[in-house]
Each structure stands twice: as structure tokens, then as C-alpha cells.
Design a protein around this motif. Structure first.
Motif, short mmCIF file in Angstrom:
data_model
loop_
_atom_site.label_atom_id
_atom_site.label_comp_id
_atom_site.label_asym_id
_atom_site.label_seq_id
_atom_site.Cartn_x
_atom_site.Cartn_y
_atom_site.Cartn_z
N ALA A 51 -14.85 3.81 -47.23
CA ALA A 51 -16.09 4.39 -47.77
C ALA A 51 -16.49 3.72 -49.08
CB ALA A 51 -15.90 5.90 -47.98
N THR A 52 -15.51 3.40 -49.90
CA THR A 52 -15.80 2.73 -51.17
C THR A 52 -16.36 1.33 -50.94
OG1 THR A 52 -14.04 3.98 -52.27
CG2 THR A 52 -14.80 1.97 -53.35
N LEU A 53 -15.77 0.61 -49.97
CA LEU A 53 -16.25 -0.75 -49.68
C LEU A 53 -17.63 -0.74 -49.02
CD1 LEU A 53 -12.95 -2.35 -48.33
CD2 LEU A 53 -14.08 -2.84 -50.51
N ALA A 54 -17.94 0.34 -48.30
CA ALA A 54 -19.23 0.40 -47.60
C ALA A 54 -20.39 0.70 -48.55
CB ALA A 54 -19.18 1.45 -46.50
N GLN A 55 -20.10 1.34 -49.67
CA GLN A 55 -21.18 1.71 -50.58
C GLN A 55 -21.96 0.51 -51.12
OE1 GLN A 55 -19.80 4.49 -53.60
NE2 GLN A 55 -18.61 5.63 -52.09
N PRO A 56 -21.29 -0.55 -51.62
CA PRO A 56 -22.07 -1.70 -52.09
C PRO A 56 -22.90 -2.35 -50.99
CG PRO A 56 -19.80 -1.81 -52.89
CD PRO A 56 -19.85 -0.73 -51.86
N LEU A 57 -22.40 -2.33 -49.75
CA LEU A 57 -23.16 -2.91 -48.65
C LEU A 57 -24.46 -2.14 -48.41
CD1 LEU A 57 -20.27 -3.65 -46.11
CD2 LEU A 57 -21.39 -5.24 -47.70
N LEU A 58 -24.36 -0.81 -48.45
CA LEU A 58 -25.57 -0.01 -48.26
C LEU A 58 -26.53 -0.17 -49.44
CD1 LEU A 58 -24.22 3.30 -46.68
CD2 LEU A 58 -25.44 1.42 -45.58
N VAL A 59 -25.98 -0.26 -50.65
CA VAL A 59 -26.84 -0.48 -51.81
C VAL A 59 -27.57 -1.81 -51.69
CG1 VAL A 59 -26.85 -0.86 -54.31
CG2 VAL A 59 -25.47 0.98 -53.34
N GLY A 60 -26.85 -2.83 -51.20
CA GLY A 60 -27.50 -4.12 -50.98
C GLY A 60 -28.62 -4.02 -49.96
N GLN A 61 -28.40 -3.23 -48.91
CA GLN A 61 -29.45 -3.03 -47.91
C GLN A 61 -30.67 -2.32 -48.51
OE1 GLN A 61 -29.61 -4.05 -44.70
NE2 GLN A 61 -27.67 -5.15 -44.96
N VAL A 62 -30.40 -1.35 -49.39
CA VAL A 62 -31.50 -0.64 -50.05
C VAL A 62 -32.32 -1.60 -50.90
CG1 VAL A 62 -32.05 1.10 -51.80
CG2 VAL A 62 -30.37 1.61 -50.02
N ILE A 63 -31.63 -2.45 -51.67
CA ILE A 63 -32.34 -3.42 -52.52
C ILE A 63 -33.17 -4.37 -51.67
CG2 ILE A 63 -32.01 -5.32 -54.14
CD1 ILE A 63 -29.54 -3.87 -55.18
N ALA A 64 -32.58 -4.83 -50.56
CA ALA A 64 -33.31 -5.74 -49.67
C ALA A 64 -34.55 -5.07 -49.08
CB ALA A 64 -32.38 -6.23 -48.56
N GLN A 65 -34.42 -3.80 -48.71
CA GLN A 65 -35.56 -3.08 -48.15
C GLN A 65 -36.66 -2.88 -49.19
OE1 GLN A 65 -36.36 -2.05 -45.12
NE2 GLN A 65 -34.48 -2.76 -44.14
N VAL A 66 -36.25 -2.59 -50.43
CA VAL A 66 -37.24 -2.40 -51.50
C VAL A 66 -37.97 -3.71 -51.78
CG1 VAL A 66 -37.53 -1.89 -53.95
CG2 VAL A 66 -36.03 -0.46 -52.54
N GLU A 67 -37.22 -4.82 -51.82
CA GLU A 67 -37.86 -6.12 -52.07
C GLU A 67 -38.81 -6.50 -50.94
OE1 GLU A 67 -34.63 -8.78 -52.57
OE2 GLU A 67 -34.29 -8.27 -54.69
N ALA A 68 -38.46 -6.10 -49.72
CA ALA A 68 -39.32 -6.43 -48.57
C ALA A 68 -40.46 -5.45 -48.41
CB ALA A 68 -38.48 -6.47 -47.30
N GLY A 69 -40.45 -4.38 -49.20
CA GLY A 69 -41.51 -3.38 -49.12
C GLY A 69 -41.37 -2.45 -47.94
N GLY A 70 -40.20 -2.41 -47.32
CA GLY A 70 -39.98 -1.54 -46.18
C GLY A 70 -39.52 -0.16 -46.61
N GLY A 71 -39.45 0.75 -45.65
CA GLY A 71 -38.99 2.10 -45.93
C GLY A 71 -37.48 2.17 -46.00
N LEU A 72 -37.02 3.07 -46.83
CA LEU A 72 -35.57 3.21 -47.00
C LEU A 72 -34.94 3.97 -45.84
CD1 LEU A 72 -35.41 3.97 -50.83
CD2 LEU A 72 -35.12 1.79 -49.65
N GLY A 73 -35.70 4.88 -45.28
CA GLY A 73 -35.22 5.59 -44.10
C GLY A 73 -33.89 6.31 -44.35
N LEU A 74 -32.93 6.02 -43.48
CA LEU A 74 -31.64 6.70 -43.53
C LEU A 74 -30.65 6.05 -44.49
CD1 LEU A 74 -31.11 7.36 -39.71
CD2 LEU A 74 -31.94 8.97 -41.44
N LEU A 75 -31.05 4.94 -45.11
CA LEU A 75 -30.11 4.24 -45.99
C LEU A 75 -29.71 5.11 -47.18
CD1 LEU A 75 -31.53 0.59 -46.04
CD2 LEU A 75 -29.45 1.43 -44.94
N VAL A 76 -30.69 5.77 -47.79
CA VAL A 76 -30.39 6.61 -48.95
C VAL A 76 -29.48 7.75 -48.55
CG1 VAL A 76 -31.36 8.13 -50.70
CG2 VAL A 76 -32.52 5.99 -50.12
N TRP A 77 -29.80 8.37 -47.41
CA TRP A 77 -28.95 9.47 -46.95
C TRP A 77 -27.55 8.96 -46.59
CZ3 TRP A 77 -30.32 14.14 -48.04
CH2 TRP A 77 -31.67 14.48 -48.13
#
Length: 260
Positions: A51-77
Motif C-alpha cells: 500500500a505504501t509503494l502504491a501511493q506514489p504511483l497513484l499520486v503520479g497518475q493524478v499529476i499526469a491527469q491534471v497536466e492532461a486536463g482529464g478528470g481525476l475520477g476514482l484516482l483520488v478515492w
């Protein structure tokens, strides 16, 4: 000259250096009594590490989605769920470790008391009473520290360490090389200083045993001490032993500060 200087030394008294060193093998029987709980703790540690290792990966996905202007969807949850799950797992794991550590100390004290009370009389003549008392009290508490401060959690921490190395190797190999060099130097320093810490800790335990023995002797003969007007002399002598223990503790703190 203090009273301690005029007392004849007991024949055959042993020093800590003359006794056998404790080994991890001697701790194993106490751990095997709670192997089921320790296995559960190890599994929880692995899950928490994932779970600890997965958190940075999801945060990276969130940053990528924000930069691309896409919706965060289930990533935040997903991040929230991982954080909550990691907290719950960590809390339950901490409870199991604390309870198991207390049980290990109880088992060791029970066996140690039975062992001490069945020792030959010559062993009591060769050892200070305070040393034996400190073995049951202070020394067994160290088992609790060993178990609750890294033994069972080593599996999860190792997994996190390996995962971090793999991630750095994929992201920046040069940075990984620099970190490996730093870690190597740090480990070398820890190995060098650990010997000094171990010797100082043994000396501190000896001082604590001497302190307990001095207090036990003074209290058990308090009427004689009062009748002889030696109260202040005993206070000075015992305070001197406590001061020595304090000095050793400060020395341990100084060396440990170089390791942290």
C-alpha cells in the motif's frame, strides 16, 4: 574511603565479560510460542508495504491527469482508500506487536525466575543480588524492544526498500548509484559504531545491576546503617553508582546520535 572500598570482594565473582553472550537462537523458542501472531504481523507488514509503494504511483497518475486536463475520477478515492487502509493495517500490526512483545517478556521472566531460584547456592555467592534482580527486570524488557522495534516489521521494510530501489532504477539510474554509495557508507559507519554501542550498553547494564544491588543491600540492613550513622555515606556511595550509570547512558546517547 567508601564502604565499598573496604568490603572484601567475593571469591569467584563473575563479570559480564566472563559470561556467555546471548544469541538470537535463544530468542527463537520464545518467538515460536507466538508464531501464528508473528506470521499475521509479517503478512500485514507486506500488505502495508504494498500500500505504501502504491501511493506514489497513484499520486503520479493524478499529476499526469491534471497536466492532461482529464478528470481525476476514482484516482483520488483510490489514494484515500490506500491511506486509510495503510493506517488501519499499521495500527492493528502495532497492537499485535505490543501484545506479543508483552507476552514474550512474561514468558521469559517466568522461566528466568524459575531458573534463578533453582541455581546452586555457589552461584548466589558468586553474583550480586542486584545483578540477578536486574536480569529479571531490566534485561527482559530488552526483548520487548527487540520484538516491537523492527524484528517483525523487517519484512515490510525490506519490501519497501527493494521497491524503492527498483523505482529509482527505472526513473534515474545515476541517482540510484549515488544513493547506493551513500547507503554503503552509512552501513559501514553503523557497523563500526555498533560495537561501541554494544560494549557501552553492557557496561550500563552492569552499572544498573550494581545500583540495584547497592540499594538492596542498604535497604535490607537499614537498621544497622542508621545505628552506625552511615546513612549519608550510603547515600553518597549509591549516588556515585547512579552517576556512573548516567555517564554511560550519556556516552551511549552520543554514539547513537552518530548512527541516527
Amino acid at each position: 574511603m567508601s564502604r565499598a572500598d573496604t568490603r572484601p570482594a567475593r571469591r569467584g565473582r563473575r563479570t559480564p565479560e566472563e559470561g556467555p553472550r546471548a544469541t538470537f537462537r535463544q530468542l527463537v523458542p520464545f518467538l515460536l510460542e507466538h508464531r501464528t501472531v508473528l506470521i499475521v504481523v509479517a503478512i500485514l507488514s507486506i500488505i502495508g508495504a504494498v500500500a505504501t509503494l502504491a501511493q506514489p504511483l497513484l499520486v503520479g497518475q493524478v499529476i499526469a491527469q491534471v497536466e492532461a486536463g482529464g478528470g481525476l475520477g476514482l484516482l483520488v478515492w483510490g489514494i484515500i482508500a490506500l491511506v486509510v487502509a495503510a493506517s488501519v493495517i499499521s495500527g492493528f500490526q502495532h497492537y499485535l506487536l505490543q501484545r506479543t512483545g508483552t507476552a514474550v517478556v512474561y514468558s521469559s521472566r517466568r522461566q528466568l525466575v524459575a531458573r534463578i531460584l533453582h541455581l546452586p547456592i555457589r552461584e548466589f555467592d558468586a553474583r550480586r543480588t542486584g545483578d540477578l534482580v536486574s536480569r529479571v527486570g531490566t534485561d527482559t524488557t530488552l526483548l520487548y524492544a527487540v520484538l516491537t522495534q523492527g524484528l517483525a516489521d523487517a519484512v515490510g521494510n525490506s519490501l519497501i526498500f527493494i521497491g524503492a530501489l527498483v523505482a529509482m532504477a527505472l526513473i534515474d539510474p545515476l541517482l540510484l548509484l549515488a544513493i547506493v554509495v551513500v547507503i554503503g557508507v552509512s552501513i559501514t559507519g553503523v557497523v563500526v559504531l555498533s560495537g561501541r554501542i554494544r560494549r557501552a550498553t553492557g557496561e550500563q547494564q552492569e552499572k544498573v545491576g550494581e545500583l540495584a544491588s547497592s540499594v538492596e543491600r542498604a535497604v535490607s540492613s537499614i537498621r544497622t546503617v542508621r545505628a552506625a550513622g552511615a546513612t549519608e555515606r550510603e547515600v553518597t556511595e549509591i549516588t556515585g553508582v547512579a552517576t556512573d550509570a548516567y555517564g554511560v547512558g550519556v556516552r551511549i546517547a552520543k554514539v547513537s546520535a552518530l548512527v541516527v
